[in-house]
Motif scaffolding. Structure first.
Motif, PDB file in Angstrom:
ATOM      1  N   VAL A 163       0.865  -1.185   0.000  1.00 16.97           N
ATOM      2  CA  VAL A 163       0.000   0.000   0.000  1.00 16.97           C
ATOM      3  C   VAL A 163       0.896   1.228   0.000  1.00 16.97           C
ATOM      4  O   VAL A 163       1.736   1.393   0.882  1.00 16.97           O
ATOM      5  N   TYR A 165       1.543   5.401  -0.207  1.00 13.08           N
ATOM      6  CA  TYR A 165       1.021   6.727   0.106  1.00 13.08           C
ATOM      7  C   TYR A 165       1.976   7.765  -0.463  1.00 13.08           C
ATOM      8  O   TYR A 165       3.180   7.551  -0.513  1.00 13.08           O
ATOM      9  N   GLU A 173      -1.122  10.924   1.874  1.00 14.79           N
ATOM     10  CA  GLU A 173      -2.372  10.647   1.187  1.00 14.79           C
ATOM     11  C   GLU A 173      -2.262   9.295   0.508  1.00 14.79           C
ATOM     12  O   GLU A 173      -1.220   8.971  -0.065  1.00 14.79           O
ATOM     13  N   TYR A 174      -3.352   8.560   0.525  1.00 16.53           N
ATOM     14  CA  TYR A 174      -3.353   7.263  -0.146  1.00 16.53           C
ATOM     15  C   TYR A 174      -3.141   7.440  -1.638  1.00 16.53           C
ATOM     16  O   TYR A 174      -3.724   8.318  -2.263  1.00 16.53           O
ATOM     17  N   ASP A 175      -2.282   6.578  -2.212  1.00 16.87           N
ATOM     18  CA  ASP A 175      -2.012   6.662  -3.648  1.00 16.87           C
ATOM     19  C   ASP A 175      -2.557   5.432  -4.366  1.00 16.87           C
ATOM     20  O   ASP A 175      -3.458   5.522  -5.180  1.00 16.87           O
ATOM     21  N   TYR A 176      -2.021   4.248  -4.061  1.00 16.14           N
ATOM     22  CA  TYR A 176      -2.500   3.028  -4.725  1.00 16.14           C
ATOM     23  C   TYR A 176      -2.088   1.805  -3.915  1.00 16.14           C
ATOM     24  O   TYR A 176      -1.253   1.881  -3.023  1.00 16.14           O
ATOM     25  N   THR A 177      -2.714   0.672  -4.272  1.00 15.32           N
ATOM     26  CA  THR A 177      -2.365  -0.620  -3.685  1.00 15.32           C
ATOM     27  C   THR A 177      -1.937  -1.557  -4.799  1.00 15.32           C
ATOM     28  O   THR A 177      -2.593  -1.615  -5.840  1.00 15.32           O
ATOM     29  N   GLU A 178      -0.843  -2.278  -4.580  1.00 14.69           N
ATOM     30  CA  GLU A 178      -0.424  -3.288  -5.548  1.00 14.69           C
ATOM     31  C   GLU A 178      -0.316  -4.633  -4.846  1.00 14.69           C
ATOM     32  O   GLU A 178       0.110  -4.709  -3.697  1.00 14.69           O
ATOM     33  N   ARG A 179      -0.756  -5.663  -5.558  1.00 15.62           N
ATOM     34  CA  ARG A 179      -0.597  -7.019  -5.055  1.00 15.62           C
ATOM     35  C   ARG A 179       0.306  -7.749  -6.048  1.00 15.62           C
ATOM     36  O   ARG A 179      -0.077  -7.981  -7.191  1.00 15.62           O
TER      37      ARG A 179
ATOM     38  N   GLU B  38      -1.480  -6.763  -9.541  1.00 12.36           N
ATOM     39  CA  GLU B  38      -2.785  -6.105  -9.588  1.00 12.36           C
ATOM     40  C   GLU B  38      -2.653  -4.762  -8.884  1.00 12.36           C
ATOM     41  O   GLU B  38      -2.144  -4.693  -7.764  1.00 12.36           O
ATOM     42  N   LYS B  39      -3.140  -3.748  -9.565  1.00 14.45           N
ATOM     43  CA  LYS B  39      -2.995  -2.412  -9.001  1.00 14.45           C
ATOM     44  C   LYS B  39      -4.368  -1.763  -8.910  1.00 14.45           C
ATOM     45  O   LYS B  39      -5.166  -1.866  -9.840  1.00 14.45           O
ATOM     46  N   GLU B  40      -4.645  -1.111  -7.814  1.00 17.50           N
ATOM     47  CA  GLU B  40      -5.887  -0.372  -7.712  1.00 17.50           C
ATOM     48  C   GLU B  40      -5.663   0.906  -6.930  1.00 17.50           C
ATOM     49  O   GLU B  40      -4.755   1.002  -6.105  1.00 17.50           O
ATOM     50  N   THR B  41      -6.493   1.888  -7.207  1.00 17.56           N
ATOM     51  CA  THR B  41      -6.328   3.199  -6.599  1.00 17.56           C
ATOM     52  C   THR B  41      -7.489   3.563  -5.679  1.00 17.56           C
ATOM     53  O   THR B  41      -7.554   4.652  -5.158  1.00 17.56           O
ATOM     54  N   TYR B  52      -2.394   0.106   7.360  1.00 21.45           N
ATOM     55  CA  TYR B  52      -2.805   1.495   7.189  1.00 21.45           C
ATOM     56  C   TYR B  52      -2.456   2.304   8.424  1.00 21.45           C
ATOM     57  O   TYR B  52      -1.952   3.412   8.354  1.00 21.45           O
TER      58      TYR B  52
END
Lengths: 203, 145
Positions: A163, A165, A173-179, B38-41, B52
């Motif tokens: 995750v 930021y 600030e949140y930017d993106y999540t990658e798996r 996999e990417k998501e915003t 978090y």
């Protein structure tokens, strides 16, 4: 760009950083690391970093940095930097100057961002937090980071959830999540390599 | 070489299709298949409140965006003490896990001077506490009006 990557032990920080470095390499950047990666790179030790941060603007290495796109990956950077020592202060300052003036990417890992020098924390552009998960029935379930070395069956299912930021006007600030599927990148580095403290004299 | 020319040269290095092709053909390129990355915003997709918390609150603390005079509620009933002590306590690993046995973090939306911000709120585990309570907890801890 100063990019901090954090997470508990075995959470996939080094793997994720290696993946970022590999992508930068494929874009034409020169890669400099303090750990082995399985693609063309220059491995450095702490003394080199100290010397680098002390060079003048006319030095040929400084010019090399100015004329090329460079990405630096430093695993467990906090082991090398002790903010109480004045020499290491120059490294942190150099990092900040390089990322703001040139197009250099500097990635560094730690278990907790508090371990990093305060000047790096306060001036970083991105922060990524990593953890491990397995994908089951389309859902990602976080797993314990206790076991470092997984068998092949476990590795096949493993993902690193990262995750990211970015630093905004009001702070993080949140930017993106990658798996990221771990087994695709596991062979790009040596998972058993230990970053030695400088007092050991070897790094 | 003038600075502007250097910048242009760097950009060319990165965008040069010949270099790109060379790199893509070399053995160091990882062969990726569908689903490998996999990417998501969408921030609502974050499932791991632990991650978090560490990132966001840790950085809030580092940036000293938080007033030091606000009281915080302890993990059992009421937090007591300064906010900075609380964050120091719970950013460490052992205390943090103890804390998580009783509290969990939820994303809440706060109106800060007309601007909607997604921030972390606190809710007690195993209790039917509404998001409003989470917001109230957050306001107490971070001194947000």
């Amino acid at each position: 760009m100063l990019h901090s990557i954090v997470g508990s032990m075995n959470s996939g920080k080094t793997l994720y950083m290696t993946r970022l470095l590999n992508e930068d390499f494929l874009k034409g950047r020169i890669i400099i690391t303090n750990y082995f990666v399985n693609f063309p790179h220059m491995k450095i030790n702490r003394d080199f970093l100290l010397k680098l941060s002390s060079l003048g603007n006319d030095d040929y290495i400084t010019k090399l940095f100015e004329n090329n796109l460079i990405s630096i990956g430093l695993d467990e950077l906090w082991i090398w930097l002790d903010s109480r020592r004045s020499q290491e202060n120059t490294i942190a300052t150099w990092f900040f100057n390089q990322t703001s003036k040139s197009d250099m990417n500097i990635y560094f890992t730690a278990q907790n961002n508090k371990q990093n020098d305060s000047r790096l924390r306060n001036n970083m552009h991105k922060l990524t937090s990593c953890t491990r998960a397995v994908k089951e029935n389309g859902k990602y379930n976080e797993i314990s980071n206790e076991t470092r070395f997984l068998n092949q069956e476990q590795l096949d299912l493993l993902y690193i959830v990262a995750v990211t930021y970015k630093m905004g006007i009001f702070g993080l600030e949140y930017d993106y999540t990658e798996r990221v599927r771990a087994k695709k990148f596991i062979n790009l580095y040596n998972t058993k390599e230990v970053i030695k403290r400088y007092k050991d004299g070897t790094n | 070489m003038p600075k502007e020319e250097k910048k242009q040269k760097k950009k060319k290095q990165e965008l040069n299709p010949v270099i790109q092709d060379f790199r893509n053909l070399n053995p160091y390129k990882v062969n990726l298949e569908e689903g490998d990355i996999e990417k998501e915003t969408d921030s609502s997709s974050i499932e791991d409140s632990d991650t978090y918390f560490r990132a966001v609150l840790g950085e809030l603390f580092s940036k000293k965006n938080i007033s030091s005079k606000t009281e915080y509620v302890n993990q059992k009933e009421n937090f007591v003490g300064s906010k900075i002590d609380f964050l120091s306590d719970y950013l460490g690993l052992p205390e943090y896990h103890t804390f998580l046995e009783h509290w969990e973090f939820k994303r809440v939306s706060l109106n800060r001077g007309g601007r909607q911000e997604i921030v972390m709120g606190l809710e007690k585990r195993n209790e039917d506490i509404q998001t409003v309570q989470a917001k109230e907890n957050l306001k107490k801890i971070f001194g947000i009006n």
